[in-house]
Design a protein around this motif. Structure first.
Motif, mmCIF file in Angstrom:
data_model
loop_
_atom_site.group_PDB
_atom_site.id
_atom_site.type_symbol
_atom_site.label_atom_id
_atom_site.label_comp_id
_atom_site.label_asym_id
_atom_site.label_seq_id
_atom_site.Cartn_x
_atom_site.Cartn_y
_atom_site.Cartn_z
ATOM 1 N N MET A 1 62.001 68.925 68.535
ATOM 2 C CA MET A 1 62.742 69.302 67.330
ATOM 3 C C MET A 1 64.166 68.724 67.399
ATOM 4 S SD MET A 1 63.107 73.140 65.771
ATOM 5 C CE MET A 1 64.654 73.585 66.532
ATOM 6 N N THR A 3 67.999 68.670 67.003
ATOM 7 C CA THR A 3 69.030 69.715 66.971
ATOM 8 C C THR A 3 69.808 69.653 65.658
ATOM 9 O OG1 THR A 3 69.267 69.578 69.351
ATOM 10 C CG2 THR A 3 71.055 70.630 68.143
ATOM 11 N N ARG A 4 69.929 70.804 65.031
ATOM 12 C CA ARG A 4 70.735 70.861 63.809
ATOM 13 C C ARG A 4 72.181 71.167 64.224
ATOM 14 N NH1 ARG A 4 68.769 75.284 60.259
ATOM 15 N NH2 ARG A 4 68.489 76.374 62.240
ATOM 16 N N TRP A 5 72.940 70.154 64.632
ATOM 17 C CA TRP A 5 74.325 70.348 65.073
ATOM 18 C C TRP A 5 75.152 70.963 63.946
ATOM 19 C CZ3 TRP A 5 74.629 70.106 70.092
ATOM 20 C CH2 TRP A 5 73.801 69.223 70.794
ATOM 21 N N LEU A 6 76.258 71.580 64.287
ATOM 22 C CA LEU A 6 77.119 72.185 63.269
ATOM 23 C C LEU A 6 77.855 71.102 62.473
ATOM 24 C CD1 LEU A 6 78.789 75.197 65.158
ATOM 25 C CD2 LEU A 6 76.580 75.109 63.984
ATOM 26 N N GLU A 10 81.423 74.078 59.596
ATOM 27 C CA GLU A 10 80.870 75.143 60.432
ATOM 28 C C GLU A 10 81.589 75.199 61.781
ATOM 29 O OE1 GLU A 10 76.301 75.216 58.608
ATOM 30 O OE2 GLU A 10 76.802 73.897 60.277
ATOM 31 N N TRP A 14 83.471 78.348 63.223
ATOM 32 C CA TRP A 14 83.016 78.918 64.488
ATOM 33 C C TRP A 14 84.171 79.047 65.482
ATOM 34 C CZ3 TRP A 14 79.988 82.076 66.549
ATOM 35 C CH2 TRP A 14 79.668 82.047 67.914
ATOM 36 N N LEU B 28 74.441 85.624 72.091
ATOM 37 C CA LEU B 28 74.860 84.363 72.712
ATOM 38 C C LEU B 28 74.779 84.454 74.233
ATOM 39 C CD1 LEU B 28 77.984 83.506 70.535
ATOM 40 C CD2 LEU B 28 75.703 82.540 70.362
ATOM 41 N N HIS B 40 78.424 83.263 77.685
ATOM 42 C CA HIS B 40 79.043 82.379 76.697
ATOM 43 C C HIS B 40 80.395 81.822 77.151
ATOM 44 C CE1 HIS B 40 80.942 81.815 72.489
ATOM 45 N NE2 HIS B 40 80.262 80.748 72.798
ATOM 46 N N ALA B 114 73.243 72.614 75.373
ATOM 47 C CA ALA B 114 73.903 72.608 74.062
ATOM 48 C C ALA B 114 72.940 72.799 72.880
ATOM 49 C CB ALA B 114 74.732 71.334 73.893
ATOM 50 N N PRO B 115 71.794 72.089 72.832
ATOM 51 C CA PRO B 115 70.927 72.253 71.652
ATOM 52 C C PRO B 115 70.482 73.699 71.428
ATOM 53 C CG PRO B 115 70.284 70.308 72.890
ATOM 54 C CD PRO B 115 71.279 71.032 73.738
ATOM 55 N N VAL B 118 73.544 75.829 70.219
ATOM 56 C CA VAL B 118 73.899 75.552 68.818
ATOM 57 C C VAL B 118 72.840 76.144 67.886
ATOM 58 C CG1 VAL B 118 74.178 73.716 67.104
ATOM 59 C CG2 VAL B 118 75.301 73.524 69.326
ATOM 60 N N GLU B 119 71.582 76.055 68.287
ATOM 61 C CA GLU B 119 70.508 76.616 67.463
ATOM 62 C C GLU B 119 70.684 78.133 67.322
ATOM 63 O OE1 GLU B 119 67.767 76.799 64.881
ATOM 64 O OE2 GLU B 119 68.318 74.833 65.675
ATOM 65 N N VAL B 121 73.596 79.812 67.563
ATOM 66 C CA VAL B 121 74.766 80.043 66.695
ATOM 67 C C VAL B 121 74.347 79.876 65.234
ATOM 68 C CG1 VAL B 121 77.032 79.144 65.990
ATOM 69 C CG2 VAL B 121 76.479 79.360 68.422
ATOM 70 N N ARG B 122 73.569 78.847 64.979
ATOM 71 C CA ARG B 122 73.133 78.575 63.610
ATOM 72 C C ARG B 122 72.225 79.695 63.090
ATOM 73 N NH1 ARG B 122 73.429 75.024 60.220
ATOM 74 N NH2 ARG B 122 74.338 73.252 61.275
#
Lengths: 171, 171
Positions: A1, A3-6, A10, A14, B28, B40, B114-115, B118-119, B121-122
């Motif tokens: 998948m 990654t949907r980075w910010l 956002e 954040w 988190l 975190h 990181a991925p 971030v997922e 957080v999203r």
């Protein structure tokens, strides 16, 4: 998948949120440590009990109300009990549950400390926001909290802090 | 002085904020504990270093960027150093300062983690907000953070976490 980075917006939001929440936590803890010798969480335990019928709550309900794990609550209540501010009792109706009760000493500490705490919350937060922003903050935070509590059916309720046994890591 | 108690609107916003911030922190921390074995704050140390020139920052600047006390940072960096993710060096230009450097091992952990972070957080926050609310959140939190940092000239800068020596109480 993938990654949907910010997005840039956002990321800015954040970073501002993380900074504000850490600074607020520090300010509240510091003020309450100085005035009452306890961090914000401990004050919140006293405040929650003071509003409950008979100034008492089942430990499970108190953990849910505070959004923390039972083990973190147990640790905090043990210290408040040692200081004579809270007392633990067996629950009469439910043998599984234990109940925390605010003592008269705890009520006095709360009454003495509440004005300074509220003044700090006001000076740190509400004095800086417009009435419109207060409404926006409520709506944003309610959505986030509802989502994380599974009120929208998204996340598993067994993951919630007050249903877990594991403690929060101390950083 | 008469206490300026919170209005009903302010109380609702305050409770929603406290609930959301505790639930977010828990979510988190849990995700990062599971994926990277760290809370975190520790992840944020790695992330901050990764964005700095030479992947290194003076400890004082790192504490300011993270909005925490130097003693809390020292404690966290000691653990990251033990795990080989960060290394401490003396600052070449300034004998007073010590510098934290992200190691290649630390960079790998960050890239791997990181991925998922971030997922989380999203999913916890941005997926639940409209673009308009993202802008509102940024503006609200920026105002609060600026106020608490004395950027508006209100509070004494010597009170800021990264300028203090005392540690944060662990609750």
């Amino acid at each position: 998948m993938t990654t949907r980075w910010l997005t840039a917006e956002e990321q800015r939001a954040w970073r501002a949120y993380v900074a504000a929440s850490l600074l607020l936590e520090d300010t509240l803890d510091r003020q309450l440590q100085q005035e009452a010798g306890m961090p914000h969480l401990y004050y919140s335990i006293l405040a929650n009990l003071s509003e409950a019928p008979g100034r008492s709550l089942r430990m499970t309900d108190l953990a849910e109300s505070l959004k923390i794990t039972r083990s973190r609550l147990t640790y905090a209540v043990a210290r408040l009990e040692k200081d004579g501010l809270v007392r633990r009792e067996e629950c009469r109706r439910d043998k599984r549950g234990s109940v925390a009760v605010l003592t008269d000493g705890g009520m006095s500490v709360l009454e003495r400390t509440a004005p300074g705490h509220v003044e700090t919350v006001r000076a740190s937060l509400f004095d800086r926001l417009t009435p419109e922003q207060v409404g926006q903050l409520e709506e944003i935070c309610t959505r986030i909290a509802q989502g994380l509590q599974g009120d929208d059916g998204a996340s598993g309720p067994e993951d919630l802090p007050w249903r877990r046994r594991s403690s929060r890591p101390c950083s």
